[in-house]
Design a protein around this motif. Sequence first.
Motif, PDB file in Angstrom:
ATOM      1  N   TYR A  21     -21.118  86.221  -4.322  1.00  0.00           N
ATOM      2  CA  TYR A  21     -20.417  87.038  -3.326  1.00  0.00           C
ATOM      3  C   TYR A  21     -21.026  88.432  -3.245  1.00  0.00           C
ATOM      4  CZ  TYR A  21     -16.647  83.565  -4.013  1.00  0.00           C
ATOM      5  OH  TYR A  21     -15.899  82.424  -4.125  1.00  0.00           O
ATOM      6  N   ALA A  22     -21.239  89.034  -4.437  1.00  0.00           N
ATOM      7  CA  ALA A  22     -21.779  90.398  -4.477  1.00  0.00           C
ATOM      8  C   ALA A  22     -23.186  90.444  -3.883  1.00  0.00           C
ATOM      9  CB  ALA A  22     -21.788  90.917  -5.915  1.00  0.00           C
ATOM     10  N   ALA A  23     -24.002  89.434  -4.197  1.00  0.00           N
ATOM     11  CA  ALA A  23     -25.362  89.397  -3.671  1.00  0.00           C
ATOM     12  C   ALA A  23     -25.378  89.264  -2.154  1.00  0.00           C
ATOM     13  CB  ALA A  23     -26.132  88.236  -4.314  1.00  0.00           C
ATOM     14  N   ALA A  24     -24.340  88.618  -1.607  1.00  0.00           N
ATOM     15  CA  ALA A  24     -24.244  88.460  -0.159  1.00  0.00           C
ATOM     16  C   ALA A  24     -23.711  89.715   0.528  1.00  0.00           C
ATOM     17  CB  ALA A  24     -23.345  87.268   0.171  1.00  0.00           C
ATOM     18  N   GLY A  25     -23.326  90.720  -0.261  1.00  0.00           N
ATOM     19  CA  GLY A  25     -22.905  91.992   0.303  1.00  0.00           C
ATOM     20  C   GLY A  25     -21.415  92.196   0.405  1.00  0.00           C
ATOM     21  N   PHE A  26     -20.618  91.272  -0.124  1.00  0.00           N
ATOM     22  CA  PHE A  26     -19.171  91.431  -0.039  1.00  0.00           C
ATOM     23  C   PHE A  26     -18.684  92.462  -1.059  1.00  0.00           C
ATOM     24  CE2 PHE A  26     -19.910  87.216   1.740  1.00  0.00           C
ATOM     25  CZ  PHE A  26     -19.265  87.368   2.969  1.00  0.00           C
ATOM     26  N   VAL A  27     -17.691  93.238  -0.660  1.00  0.00           N
ATOM     27  CA  VAL A  27     -17.150  94.304  -1.500  1.00  0.00           C
ATOM     28  C   VAL A  27     -16.101  93.700  -2.433  1.00  0.00           C
ATOM     29  CG1 VAL A  27     -15.955  96.516  -1.518  1.00  0.00           C
ATOM     30  CG2 VAL A  27     -17.540  95.959   0.348  1.00  0.00           C
ATOM     31  N   LEU A  28     -16.260  93.925  -3.719  1.00  0.00           N
ATOM     32  CA  LEU A  28     -15.297  93.398  -4.685  1.00  0.00           C
ATOM     33  C   LEU A  28     -15.299  94.255  -5.941  1.00  0.00           C
ATOM     34  CD1 LEU A  28     -17.140  91.728  -7.011  1.00  0.00           C
ATOM     35  CD2 LEU A  28     -17.413  90.191  -5.067  1.00  0.00           C
ATOM     36  N   ASP A  29     -14.244  94.112  -6.704  1.00  0.00           N
ATOM     37  CA  ASP A  29     -14.080  94.857  -7.953  1.00  0.00           C
ATOM     38  C   ASP A  29     -13.637  93.863  -9.026  1.00  0.00           C
ATOM     39  OD1 ASP A  29     -12.961  96.339 -10.126  1.00  0.00           O
ATOM     40  OD2 ASP A  29     -12.704  98.073  -8.816  1.00  0.00           O
ATOM     41  N   ARG A  30     -14.548  93.521  -9.934  1.00  0.00           N
ATOM     42  CA  ARG A  30     -14.260  92.511 -10.950  1.00  0.00           C
ATOM     43  C   ARG A  30     -13.147  92.939 -11.903  1.00  0.00           C
ATOM     44  NH1 ARG A  30     -19.408  89.152 -11.646  1.00  0.00           N
ATOM     45  NH2 ARG A  30     -20.835  90.031 -10.137  1.00  0.00           N
ATOM     46  N   GLU A  31     -13.223  94.163 -12.392  1.00  0.00           N
ATOM     47  CA  GLU A  31     -12.231  94.613 -13.363  1.00  0.00           C
ATOM     48  C   GLU A  31     -10.834  94.641 -12.755  1.00  0.00           C
ATOM     49  OE1 GLU A  31     -12.693  94.963 -16.560  1.00  0.00           O
ATOM     50  OE2 GLU A  31     -14.753  94.316 -16.213  1.00  0.00           O
ATOM     51  N   GLN A  32     -10.749  95.082 -11.505  1.00  0.00           N
ATOM     52  CA  GLN A  32      -9.453  95.097 -10.845  1.00  0.00           C
ATOM     53  C   GLN A  32      -8.942  93.677 -10.634  1.00  0.00           C
ATOM     54  OE1 GLN A  32      -7.672  97.996 -10.015  1.00  0.00           O
ATOM     55  NE2 GLN A  32      -6.041  96.475  -9.826  1.00  0.00           N
ATOM     56  N   ALA A  33      -9.853  92.766 -10.311  1.00  0.00           N
ATOM     57  CA  ALA A  33      -9.462  91.364 -10.133  1.00  0.00           C
ATOM     58  C   ALA A  33      -8.890  90.793 -11.422  1.00  0.00           C
ATOM     59  CB  ALA A  33     -10.660  90.546  -9.666  1.00  0.00           C
ATOM     60  N   ILE A  34      -9.527  91.094 -12.539  1.00  0.00           N
ATOM     61  CA  ILE A  34      -9.047  90.595 -13.829  1.00  0.00           C
ATOM     62  C   ILE A  34      -7.676  91.179 -14.152  1.00  0.00           C
ATOM     63  CG2 ILE A  34      -9.465  90.689 -16.321  1.00  0.00           C
ATOM     64  CD1 ILE A  34     -12.500  90.530 -15.611  1.00  0.00           C
ATOM     65  N   THR A  35      -7.520  92.478 -13.914  1.00  0.00           N
ATOM     66  CA  THR A  35      -6.229  93.126 -14.165  1.00  0.00           C
ATOM     67  C   THR A  35      -5.136  92.498 -13.317  1.00  0.00           C
ATOM     68  OG1 THR A  35      -7.260  95.228 -14.750  1.00  0.00           O
ATOM     69  CG2 THR A  35      -4.977  95.315 -14.023  1.00  0.00           C
ATOM     70  N   ASP A  36      -5.401  92.319 -12.034  1.00  0.00           N
ATOM     71  CA  ASP A  36      -4.396  91.748 -11.138  1.00  0.00           C
ATOM     72  C   ASP A  36      -4.090  90.300 -11.500  1.00  0.00           C
ATOM     73  OD1 ASP A  36      -4.169  94.112  -9.738  1.00  0.00           O
ATOM     74  OD2 ASP A  36      -5.546  93.522  -8.148  1.00  0.00           O
ATOM     75  N   ALA A  37      -5.119  89.534 -11.831  1.00  0.00           N
ATOM     76  CA  ALA A  37      -4.908  88.128 -12.189  1.00  0.00           C
ATOM     77  C   ALA A  37      -4.046  88.008 -13.444  1.00  0.00           C
ATOM     78  CB  ALA A  37      -6.245  87.434 -12.391  1.00  0.00           C
ATOM     79  N   GLN A  38      -4.307  88.844 -14.435  1.00  0.00           N
ATOM     80  CA  GLN A  38      -3.511  88.802 -15.658  1.00  0.00           C
ATOM     81  C   GLN A  38      -2.057  89.149 -15.370  1.00  0.00           C
ATOM     82  OE1 GLN A  38      -6.257  91.404 -17.984  1.00  0.00           O
ATOM     83  NE2 GLN A  38      -6.187  89.788 -19.509  1.00  0.00           N
TER      84      GLN A  38
END
Length: 225
Positions: free
Chosen positions: A147-164
């Motif tokens: 996803y990141a290589a394709a240029g999509f904006v994302l935040d891994r750490e925030q995703a982990i926090t929200d998922a938990q």
Amino acid sequence: MEGQQPLTSEEAEAWHIEIHRPYLTAHPELMDSSQPAEPAHVWCAAKLPDDIWWRSAATHEAAHALMAWLLGFEVRRLSLARDRSVLEGGGCSVGGRGDAQHYTLVWLSAGHAQARWLTEHGYTHPELRRCVLEHGTLGDHRIVDGYAAAGFVLDREQAITDAQHVLGEPCAAAALSALADLLLAEGELDAGRITDCLVAQRAVRTPAVKVWVPGQRLPLIAAAA
């Protein structure tokens, strides 16, 4: 993801060795040691007893499915590997149009759910947690890398926090346990079995508003894995 080649078993094993290298350098006596007798002494996922390994793998795959289902994606199939020698512990097929950040939650939620389950069952060694979160999630991170290589904006750490946070809520935690138990018992679940299980657990598909997404972003993606 297009352009993402699956890891070979040799590549995965090389990475596994590299993860544990600092620990084994400090504790060379463990190189040829047998399976530890006490849960708290198990330092690598490869040394988990069979029943614990399979249940933790089921938790990993079920977490992908539950997170996807809660966020409104289509969960098509869930499966466990044929045996422990298979590179991936199982598989989760997800589809539907959605935000890249939400898909990031789907893939990065599972390792932490698995590590949490192991901790709750006495497998508390910090090196085991590192093994689960770095080696056991290698394929998940490669999807997000795409996803990141394709240029999509994302935040891994925030995703982990929200998922938990989402999976830690009592209703979601109960649904995760039930789905993992069902997967462990049957080995493979189709969309209907997954939905029936989660509906029976009163899982509610409403937490999308509880997770962060960037304000400025590219168009939504349609991803499947």
